[in-house]
Design an enzyme around this catalytic site. Sequence first.
Site, PDB file in Angstrom:
ATOM      1  NE  ARG A  45       1.156  -7.435   0.003  1.00 10.55           N
ATOM      2  CZ  ARG A  45       1.573  -8.437   0.782  1.00 10.55           C
ATOM      3  NH1 ARG A  45       1.278  -8.426   2.061  1.00 10.55           N
ATOM      4  NH2 ARG A  45       2.256  -9.423   0.288  1.00 10.55           N
TER       5      ARG A  45
ATOM      6  CG  ASP B  84      -8.109 -12.854   9.114  1.00  8.08           C
ATOM      7  OD1 ASP B  84      -7.712 -13.751   8.343  1.00  8.08           O
ATOM      8  OD2 ASP B  84      -7.786 -11.655   8.979  1.00  8.08           O
TER       9      ASP B  84
END
Length: 272
Positions: free
Chosen positions: A40, A141
């Site tokens: 990625r 998060d």
Amino acid sequence: MGEEGREGEYDPDFAAFVAGFKGLTGIDLALYKEAQMKRRLATLRQRRGYDTFATYLQAVQRDKELLAELLDRMTINVSEFWRNPNRWEVLENKFIPEMLQHSRRLKCWSAACSTGEEPYSLAMILARRGALPDAKLVATDIDDNALAKAKLGVYHERSLKDVPKPYIDAYFRREGESYFVTDELKRGVSFAKGNLLTDAFDTGYDLIICRNVMIYFTDDAKTLLYRKFAEALRPGGILFVGSTEQIFTPGQYGLASADTFFYRKTLASDHV
């Protein structure tokens, strides 16, 4: 095999990047599955014109926008409301009523909340039962960009495809193609930055939702997280995981299967 090397083969360039990135951000990429994380980030690095992870790290250290892009790419912010609707129906019709019998002041946590669809889904369920004003609903998060979108509370119609119509009518305001979360829901959710792998967790939660993020972690990191989640739940509290994240031996964490992808903290788990 090309410059990235064979899968599983030691790559000093990537290893140095992992060490440097941890020093820069506190995030340990070694706790993520290496092959998929490396692929990625290599794709992003090459797109930005850097031939090595070493040169990419130097650029990221200098450029806050590059760093923000890397963090956003690393965390894969793919989310939607009511993801796997039948599981949310189980939460709504089975576990939330059960919790409200125990206490009207629920303590809930949406871990790795991405852009906010998950905690707002829970907020709707609680609001419908009149329990949101008394609840403590925190959402965390690691990605600042995702949290900014979550706090804004504006979504495209496709994100709402599984939301029951009564909830859309009650908790969204539509303007063109955009749907705005009501202020009632925004007031009900507290968003904050958090790193699951390094932060100490609060305790006494009635419900922890952590879905579709564990698949990116190594087995050792998963073991650490399941233990931390179990310790953060009150006895009898519920952990709600994603559809690819079944815990095969929940008892080792002081958890027991309560329904498909729901786990209950056992009374004895404080001593595990």
